[in-house]
Enzyme design. Structure first.
Site, PDB file in Angstrom:
ATOM      1  N   ASN A  28       1.034   9.392  -0.979  1.00 47.85           N
ATOM      2  CA  ASN A  28       2.085   9.108   0.012  1.00 47.85           C
ATOM      3  C   ASN A  28       3.437   9.247  -0.671  1.00 47.85           C
ATOM      4  O   ASN A  28       3.840   8.372  -1.439  1.00 47.85           O
ATOM      5  CB  ASN A  28       1.896   7.679   0.559  1.00 47.85           C
ATOM      6  CG  ASN A  28       3.000   7.282   1.528  1.00 47.85           C
ATOM      7  OD1 ASN A  28       3.744   8.137   2.015  1.00 47.85           O
ATOM      8  ND2 ASN A  28       3.115   5.985   1.803  1.00 47.85           N
ATOM      9  N   TRP A  29       4.120  10.360  -0.384  1.00 45.30           N
ATOM     10  CA  TRP A  29       5.402  10.621  -1.060  1.00 45.30           C
ATOM     11  C   TRP A  29       6.544   9.789  -0.471  1.00 45.30           C
ATOM     12  O   TRP A  29       7.644   9.781  -1.026  1.00 45.30           O
ATOM     13  CB  TRP A  29       5.760  12.106  -0.940  1.00 45.30           C
ATOM     14  CG  TRP A  29       4.965  13.006  -1.847  1.00 45.30           C
ATOM     15  CD1 TRP A  29       3.917  12.645  -2.656  1.00 45.30           C
ATOM     16  CD2 TRP A  29       5.157  14.411  -2.046  1.00 45.30           C
ATOM     17  NE1 TRP A  29       3.439  13.740  -3.334  1.00 45.30           N
ATOM     18  CE2 TRP A  29       4.184  14.832  -2.979  1.00 45.30           C
ATOM     19  CE3 TRP A  29       6.040  15.351  -1.522  1.00 45.30           C
ATOM     20  CZ2 TRP A  29       4.087  16.165  -3.405  1.00 45.30           C
ATOM     21  CZ3 TRP A  29       5.941  16.673  -1.941  1.00 45.30           C
ATOM     22  CH2 TRP A  29       4.970  17.070  -2.877  1.00 45.30           C
ATOM     23  N   LYS A  30       6.337   9.160   0.657  1.00 48.34           N
ATOM     24  CA  LYS A  30       7.399   8.412   1.358  1.00 48.34           C
ATOM     25  C   LYS A  30       8.627   9.325   1.541  1.00 48.34           C
ATOM     26  O   LYS A  30       8.461  10.496   1.835  1.00 48.34           O
ATOM     27  CB  LYS A  30       7.736   7.124   0.607  1.00 48.34           C
ATOM     28  CG  LYS A  30       6.477   6.325   0.248  1.00 48.34           C
ATOM     29  CD  LYS A  30       6.753   4.949  -0.223  1.00 48.34           C
ATOM     30  CE  LYS A  30       5.455   4.330  -0.738  1.00 48.34           C
ATOM     31  NZ  LYS A  30       5.513   2.897  -0.895  1.00 48.34           N
ATOM     32  N   HIS A 112       1.471   2.105   8.224  1.00 47.57           N
ATOM     33  CA  HIS A 112       1.855   1.736   6.852  1.00 47.57           C
ATOM     34  C   HIS A 112       2.722   0.484   6.914  1.00 47.57           C
ATOM     35  O   HIS A 112       3.540   0.322   7.839  1.00 47.57           O
ATOM     36  CB  HIS A 112       2.614   2.896   6.181  1.00 47.57           C
ATOM     37  CG  HIS A 112       2.796   2.669   4.704  1.00 47.57           C
ATOM     38  ND1 HIS A 112       3.784   1.850   4.212  1.00 47.57           N
ATOM     39  CD2 HIS A 112       2.090   3.123   3.639  1.00 47.57           C
ATOM     40  CE1 HIS A 112       3.693   1.827   2.887  1.00 47.57           C
ATOM     41  NE2 HIS A 112       2.666   2.589   2.511  1.00 47.57           N
ATOM     42  N   GLU A 114       5.317  -0.363   5.450  1.00 50.09           N
ATOM     43  CA  GLU A 114       6.772  -0.154   5.507  1.00 50.09           C
ATOM     44  C   GLU A 114       7.227   0.159   6.925  1.00 50.09           C
ATOM     45  O   GLU A 114       8.327  -0.227   7.329  1.00 50.09           O
ATOM     46  CB  GLU A 114       7.174   0.961   4.530  1.00 50.09           C
ATOM     47  CG  GLU A 114       7.132   0.461   3.086  1.00 50.09           C
ATOM     48  CD  GLU A 114       6.831   1.528   2.043  1.00 50.09           C
ATOM     49  OE1 GLU A 114       6.936   2.724   2.357  1.00 50.09           O
ATOM     50  OE2 GLU A 114       6.457   1.149   0.917  1.00 50.09           O
ATOM     51  N   GLU A 180      -4.355  -2.039   2.032  1.00 51.16           N
ATOM     52  CA  GLU A 180      -3.155  -2.072   1.201  1.00 51.16           C
ATOM     53  C   GLU A 180      -2.512  -3.459   1.279  1.00 51.16           C
ATOM     54  O   GLU A 180      -1.676  -3.704   2.173  1.00 51.16           O
ATOM     55  CB  GLU A 180      -2.146  -1.038   1.703  1.00 51.16           C
ATOM     56  CG  GLU A 180      -2.649   0.382   1.643  1.00 51.16           C
ATOM     57  CD  GLU A 180      -1.503   1.355   1.427  1.00 51.16           C
ATOM     58  OE1 GLU A 180      -1.459   1.950   0.346  1.00 51.16           O
ATOM     59  OE2 GLU A 180      -0.633   1.462   2.291  1.00 51.16           O
ATOM     60  N   GLY A 186       3.970  -1.039  -4.577  1.00 49.49           N
ATOM     61  CA  GLY A 186       5.194  -0.773  -5.333  1.00 49.49           C
ATOM     62  C   GLY A 186       5.612  -1.890  -6.274  1.00 49.49           C
ATOM     63  O   GLY A 186       6.750  -1.894  -6.757  1.00 49.49           O
ATOM     64  N   SER A 226      -0.144  -0.074  -6.016  1.00 46.75           N
ATOM     65  CA  SER A 226       0.047   0.045  -7.462  1.00 46.75           C
ATOM     66  C   SER A 226      -1.150   0.672  -8.182  1.00 46.75           C
ATOM     67  O   SER A 226      -1.558   0.201  -9.247  1.00 46.75           O
ATOM     68  CB  SER A 226       0.381  -1.329  -8.063  1.00 46.75           C
ATOM     69  OG  SER A 226       1.603  -1.803  -7.525  1.00 46.75           O
ATOM     70  N   GLY A 247       1.073   5.661  -3.908  1.00 45.73           N
ATOM     71  CA  GLY A 247       2.478   5.859  -3.562  1.00 45.73           C
ATOM     72  C   GLY A 247       3.242   6.376  -4.767  1.00 45.73           C
ATOM     73  O   GLY A 247       3.236   7.575  -5.069  1.00 45.73           O
ATOM     74  N   GLY A 248       3.869   5.468  -5.502  1.00 47.08           N
ATOM     75  CA  GLY A 248       4.729   5.821  -6.634  1.00 47.08           C
ATOM     76  C   GLY A 248       4.094   6.801  -7.612  1.00 47.08           C
ATOM     77  O   GLY A 248       4.732   7.781  -8.029  1.00 47.08           O
TER      78      GLY A 248
HETATM   79  C1  PEP Z   1       1.864   3.019  -0.630  1.00 46.66           C
HETATM   80  O1  PEP Z   1       2.915   3.595  -0.463  1.00 46.66           O
HETATM   81  O2  PEP Z   1       1.093   2.876   0.319  1.00 46.66           O
HETATM   82  C2  PEP Z   1       1.511   2.537  -1.960  1.00 46.66           C
HETATM   83  C3  PEP Z   1       0.311   2.098  -2.159  1.00 46.66           C
HETATM   84  O3  PEP Z   1       2.500   2.581  -2.905  1.00 46.66           O
HETATM   85  P1  PEP Z   1       2.328   2.252  -4.491  1.00 46.66           P
HETATM   86  O4  PEP Z   1       1.143   3.060  -4.974  1.00 46.66           O
HETATM   87  O5  PEP Z   1       3.599   2.686  -5.084  1.00 46.66           O
HETATM   88  O6  PEP Z   1       2.070   0.793  -4.617  1.00 46.66           O
END
Ligand code: PEP
Length: 264
Positions: A28-30, A112, A114, A180, A186, A226, A247-248
């Site tokens: 997930n590049w956001k 998601h 966010e 999640e 994050g 994470s 994500g990151g």
């Molecule tokens: C996400 O964006 O759904 C996510 C899991 O981010 P991260 O891996 O950065 O925690």
């Protein structure tokens, strides 16, 4: 906590199915990276660095306007990060599922945390979006998870029951669930494998209640929060997940490819 019998039952089924089923790695590049040039470089570096294997399906979800610019590869498909629930209409700034399919998306992340937090998306909207995606043959990845201090089972039961309301068994064949926990996204504070296992089993138990054990065994459940190249396999091996949502760590080609190759 789940009872011993539930744990054993799903454990045995998972072991049996594991050799047959794929492991999914979603990136997930956001709202990243900063521009199209960087997006192309990142995508091509990931493509070059992943080993081809039948065991893995990678789903990269860039910002929607770059879907058309990125060409999927042997094990890499494209996904969107959101969609609207209507096919067309006066919804300024929105994109319909059909528009995303036309741009190259095969999957779509829905619900998601966010979007739930910053865009006020509730479970009813999430449900409408899942139905709209499925009507257009876009496979939805439904994100569920509790905030710090909330009871995991209460939140997941509500999000799954309302989010999946009205979906038939046939439609469920294309649905993915991503657990999640919001406190893990994050933050670097990833979920302990035992807690993630409890979530896997709770999701399977809820799907059994809503549908059947047969279906609960088939719906892929992913972990997100994470995930890095030093913890990804604990979620597949110890927490019996079908893959991870990253994500990151999906924004670094080397790190993301390592996660994929380690699981392959
Ligand atoms: C996400 O964006 O759904 C996510 C899991 O981010 P991260 O891996 O950065 O925690």
């Amino acid at each position: 906590m789940l009872d011993f019998a539930t744990n054993r039952r799903f454990g045995q089924n998972r072991q049996k199915m594991k050799s047959m089923s794929k492991i999914f790695v979603v990136g997930n590049w956001k709202m990243n990276p900063k521009g199209l040039k960087e997006a192309r470089v990142l995508f091509e570096s990931i493509k070059k660095s992943v080993k081809k294997t039948d065991k893995i399906k990678v789903i990269i979800c860039p910002p929607a306007l770059w879907l058309k610019e990125l060409k999927p590869g042997a094990i890499i498909s494209l996904g969107a990060q959101n969609c609207h629930w209507e096919a067309s209409g006066a919804y300024t700034g929105e994109l319909s599922p059909r528009m995303l399919v036309d741009a190259g998306a095969e999957y779509v992340i829905i619900g998601h945390s966010e979007r739930r937090q910053f865009m006020g998306e509730g479970d009813e909207i999430v449900n409408l979006k899942i139905k709209a995606a499925l009507r257009t043959k876009l496979k939805p990845i439904l994100c569920v998870g509790e905030k710090a201090g909330e009871e995991m089972s209460l939140v997941l039961e509500r999000q799954l029951t309302t989010g999946l309301a009205g979906l038939g068994v046939n439609q469920m064949k294309d649905v993915f669930i991503a657990y999640e926990p919001i406190w893990a996204i994050g933050t670097g504070n990833n979920c302990l494998p035992d807690n993630a296992l409890s979530a896997t089993l709770f999701i399977k138990k809820t799907l059994t209640k809503l549908y059947s054990r047969f279906l609960a065994d088939k719906v892929p459940v992913l972990y997100g929060g994470s995930v890095h190249s030093d913890n990804e396999d604990t979620y597949v091996k110890q927490a019996r997940m079908d893959g991870v949502l990253v994500g990151g760590a999906s924004l670094g080609a080397k790190e993301f490819a390592k996660i994929i190759n380690d699981l392959g």
